[in-house]
Design a protein around this motif. Structure first.
Motif: not given
Length: 81
Positions: A31, A35, A37-38, A46, A50
């Motif tokens: 993940s 992303d 900024y996840g 999150v 994923d």
């Protein structure tokens, strides 16, 4: 809430490359690559995005394992505890 032993440095996963037999490096949670900024979101959010449908339900953490010698990569699922 369960936590991943790899993410929390409680365990090291020793996995070897099937192509060149070098040790694979843990490049972190999948993940984090999907992303960047996840990590600002909560873990359940999150896991919903994923790409693996059962990570939240089964309390598993997908880690990207990469061979720095030949470029091979694989996702390993780590059981959270």
């Amino acid at each position: 809430m369960a936590m991943c032993p790899l993410c929390n440095s409680l365990k090291v996963l020793e996995t070897y490359c099937p192509k060149c037999n070098s040790r694979l490096d843990d490049s972190g949670k999948v993940s984090d690559f999907l992303d960047p900024y996840g990590h600002y979101n909560d873990e359940e959010t999150v896991k919903m995005g994923d790409g693996y449908p059962n990570t939240a339900k089964n309390q598993i953490c997908p880690h990207l394992m990469v061979c720095n010698k030949c470029g091979y990569d694989v996702v390993k699922f780590v059981q959270e505890k």
